[in-house]
Write an enzyme that holds these catalytic residues in place. Structure first.
Site, mmCIF file in Angstrom:
data_model
loop_
_atom_site.group_PDB
_atom_site.id
_atom_site.type_symbol
_atom_site.label_atom_id
_atom_site.label_comp_id
_atom_site.label_asym_id
_atom_site.label_seq_id
_atom_site.Cartn_x
_atom_site.Cartn_y
_atom_site.Cartn_z
ATOM 1 N N ARG A 126 -9.356 8.076 -1.395
ATOM 2 C CA ARG A 126 -10.367 8.509 -0.425
ATOM 3 C C ARG A 126 -11.233 9.615 -1.007
ATOM 4 N NH1 ARG A 126 -8.940 6.893 5.174
ATOM 5 N NH2 ARG A 126 -10.621 8.285 5.727
ATOM 6 N N THR B 188 -8.226 3.777 8.131
ATOM 7 C CA THR B 188 -9.470 3.008 8.176
ATOM 8 C C THR B 188 -9.650 2.386 9.556
ATOM 9 O OG1 THR B 188 -8.895 2.424 5.913
ATOM 10 C CG2 THR B 188 -10.789 1.291 6.879
ATOM 11 N N HIS C 20 1.030 6.271 1.684
ATOM 12 C CA HIS C 20 1.828 7.233 2.450
ATOM 13 C C HIS C 20 2.935 7.899 1.637
ATOM 14 C CE1 HIS C 20 -0.547 6.763 5.813
ATOM 15 N NE2 HIS C 20 -0.078 5.610 6.259
ATOM 16 N N GLY D 198 0.961 -1.360 4.379
ATOM 17 C CA GLY D 198 1.424 -0.044 3.972
ATOM 18 C C GLY D 198 2.358 0.618 4.960
ATOM 19 N N HIS D 199 1.812 1.025 6.104
ATOM 20 C CA HIS D 199 2.541 1.913 7.005
ATOM 21 C C HIS D 199 3.934 1.388 7.376
ATOM 22 C CE1 HIS D 199 2.736 5.258 9.814
ATOM 23 N NE2 HIS D 199 3.351 4.408 10.627
ATOM 24 N N ASN E 150 0.856 -1.191 0.000
ATOM 25 C CA ASN E 150 0.000 0.000 0.000
ATOM 26 C C ASN E 150 0.896 1.246 0.000
ATOM 27 O OD1 ASN E 150 -1.391 2.292 1.085
ATOM 28 N ND2 ASN E 150 -3.078 0.948 1.616
ATOM 29 N N HIS F 176 -3.976 -4.520 7.801
ATOM 30 C CA HIS F 176 -4.097 -3.399 8.730
ATOM 31 C C HIS F 176 -3.196 -3.591 9.944
ATOM 32 C CE1 HIS F 176 -5.657 0.347 10.089
ATOM 33 N NE2 HIS F 176 -6.273 0.442 8.938
ATOM 34 N N GLY F 177 -2.212 -2.715 10.023
ATOM 35 C CA GLY F 177 -1.317 -2.727 11.181
ATOM 36 C C GLY F 177 -0.282 -3.851 11.155
ATOM 37 N N GLU G 174 -11.244 -9.194 2.796
ATOM 38 C CA GLU G 174 -10.001 -8.840 3.486
ATOM 39 C C GLU G 174 -10.374 -8.720 4.960
ATOM 40 O OE1 GLU G 174 -7.441 -5.804 1.862
ATOM 41 O OE2 GLU G 174 -6.685 -5.308 3.852
ATOM 42 N N ARG H 31 3.286 18.988 0.680
ATOM 43 C CA ARG H 31 3.682 20.220 -0.025
ATOM 44 C C ARG H 31 2.873 20.469 -1.295
ATOM 45 N NH1 ARG H 31 8.675 22.371 1.980
ATOM 46 N NH2 ARG H 31 8.391 22.030 4.192
ATOM 47 N N GLU I 88 -8.576 0.402 -2.989
ATOM 48 C CA GLU I 88 -9.460 0.462 -1.818
ATOM 49 C C GLU I 88 -10.376 1.660 -2.007
ATOM 50 O OE1 GLU I 88 -7.103 0.861 1.672
ATOM 51 O OE2 GLU I 88 -6.109 -1.043 1.397
ATOM 52 N N ARG J 131 -7.091 12.842 0.503
ATOM 53 C CA ARG J 131 -6.008 13.328 1.380
ATOM 54 C C ARG J 131 -4.632 12.811 0.961
ATOM 55 N NH1 ARG J 131 -7.101 10.119 7.022
ATOM 56 N NH2 ARG J 131 -9.102 11.135 6.833
ATOM 57 N N HIS K 193 -5.609 3.644 -1.806
ATOM 58 C CA HIS K 193 -6.934 3.994 -1.314
ATOM 59 C C HIS K 193 -7.247 5.397 -1.836
ATOM 60 C CE1 HIS K 193 -9.760 4.381 2.461
ATOM 61 N NE2 HIS K 193 -10.363 4.690 1.340
HETATM 62 N N1 PXP Z 1 -5.982 -2.924 4.163
HETATM 63 C C1 PXP Z 1 -6.932 -1.941 4.215
HETATM 64 C C2 PXP Z 1 -8.313 -2.288 3.816
HETATM 65 C C3 PXP Z 1 -6.595 -0.633 4.617
HETATM 66 O O1 PXP Z 1 -7.556 0.312 4.651
HETATM 67 C C4 PXP Z 1 -5.257 -0.336 4.933
HETATM 68 C C5 PXP Z 1 -4.883 1.070 5.296
HETATM 69 O O2 PXP Z 1 -5.047 1.893 4.188
HETATM 70 C C6 PXP Z 1 -4.314 -1.376 4.856
HETATM 71 C C7 PXP Z 1 -4.709 -2.651 4.496
HETATM 72 C C8 PXP Z 1 -2.881 -1.152 5.189
HETATM 73 O O3 PXP Z 1 -2.783 -0.881 6.555
HETATM 74 P P1 PXP Z 1 -1.379 -0.448 7.161
HETATM 75 O O4 PXP Z 1 -1.020 0.845 6.523
HETATM 76 O O5 PXP Z 1 -1.658 -0.352 8.622
HETATM 77 O O6 PXP Z 1 -0.408 -1.546 6.808
#
Ligand code: PXP
Length: 250
Positions: free
Chosen positions: A50, A105, A15, A217-218, A12, A195-196, A155, A23, A74, A54, A48
């Site tokens: 949105r 999310t 970021h 992603g993060h 993902n 997620h996470g 998912e 900027r 997403e 953003r 994603h």
């Molecule tokens: N899956 C979904 C559905 C999400 O909304 C996100 C965050 O955009 C991720 C995965 C990735 O999450 P993370 O950035 O915490 O790895």
């Protein structure tokens, strides 16, 4: 793709766009990040788009489409974003809940409370060839509803597992993820998770029989800022491979 012992990594890149939008300029470009991620072994790219734009912009979706091999979009269950999905045809869309004030999310999409809108958007996308995945909590009623709505994949949100602090709560959340995966696979659904997830907690999730795709992603972007994209993606692929390898031993 059908070998469920192989877990695909969707990177993902939201970021990367977050930094650019700080900027409102041109760099760093998520398209460049996507190419680097694929070169390092990413199996897919997740973005994603949105409603508040953003981070990822319409231009990113447009430019990424012909560049990446597997694009997962997403999106909220919104008509306007569904129109863009139909225009640009990502390989997969993942329907997610979206709130303006959230940092990221929060929780899965409640398919029972939002059934009519989700059904409407799924109907709109059906026939386009786009794989539809629904981001939901590890909950049997939600999974049954995903099946009834005709989703090909779910998912399962791993936020509760990722945020668990004690061994007891981590084990409890992992049991829920395992149970939800078994339940979904028995209904014929493909199982993705995300997620996470990070370099320390991904192995146990990759070890779950039936999990086919992880969207992360993060943690990858955070490592990429310090060590580079190539290293960040390769390290995650290797952590996932360790988890998959442990499947046979369990
Ligand atoms: N899956 C979904 C559905 C999400 O909304 C996100 C965050 O955009 C991720 C995965 C990735 O999450 P993370 O950035 O915490 O790895």
């Amino acid at each position: 793709m059908n070998d469920t012992r192989i877990v695909r990594l969707g990177v993902n890149i939201d970021h990367v766009a977050t930094i650019r939008q700080a900027r409102l300029g041109h760099e760093p470009d998520p398209v460049a990040a996507a190419i680097m991620a694929e070169l390092a072994g990413a199996d897919g790219i997740t973005i994603h788009l949105r409603e508040d734009r953003r981070h990822i912009q319409d231009r990113d979706l447009k430019m990424l489409r012909p560049v990446v091999r597997w694009l997962n979009l997403e999106m909220a269950a919104s008509d306007a974003i569904a129109d863009l999905a139909l225009e640009y045809k990502p390989d997969e869309v993942t329907l997610v809940p979206e709130k303006r004030a959230e940092l990221t999310t929060e929780g899965g999409l409640d398919l029972i409370a939002n059934r009519n809108q989700v059904e409407k958007i799924m109907k709109k996308l059906s026939g386009s060839g786009i794989v539809i995945s629904l981001f939901i909590d590890p909950d049997c009623e939600q999974i049954e509803t995903a099946r009834a709505l005709g989703a090909q994949a779910i998912e399962i949100q791993t936020a509760r597992y990722s945020e668990a602090k004690t061994k007891v709560s981590i084990d409890r959340e992992l049991d829920e993820l395992r149970e939800a995966t078994r339940f979904a696979r028995d209904l014929g659904l493909h199982v993705h998770m995300g997620h996470g997830l990070n370099y320390h907690n991904v192995q146990e999730v990759a070890a779950i029989h039936g999990v086919e795709e992880l969207n992360i992603g993060h943690s990858i972007i955070s490592r990429a800022v310090l060590l580079g994209f190539d290293r960040a993606v390769k390290d995650m692929k290797s952590a996932i491979a360790d988890g998959v390898a442990s499947r046979v031993k369990r």
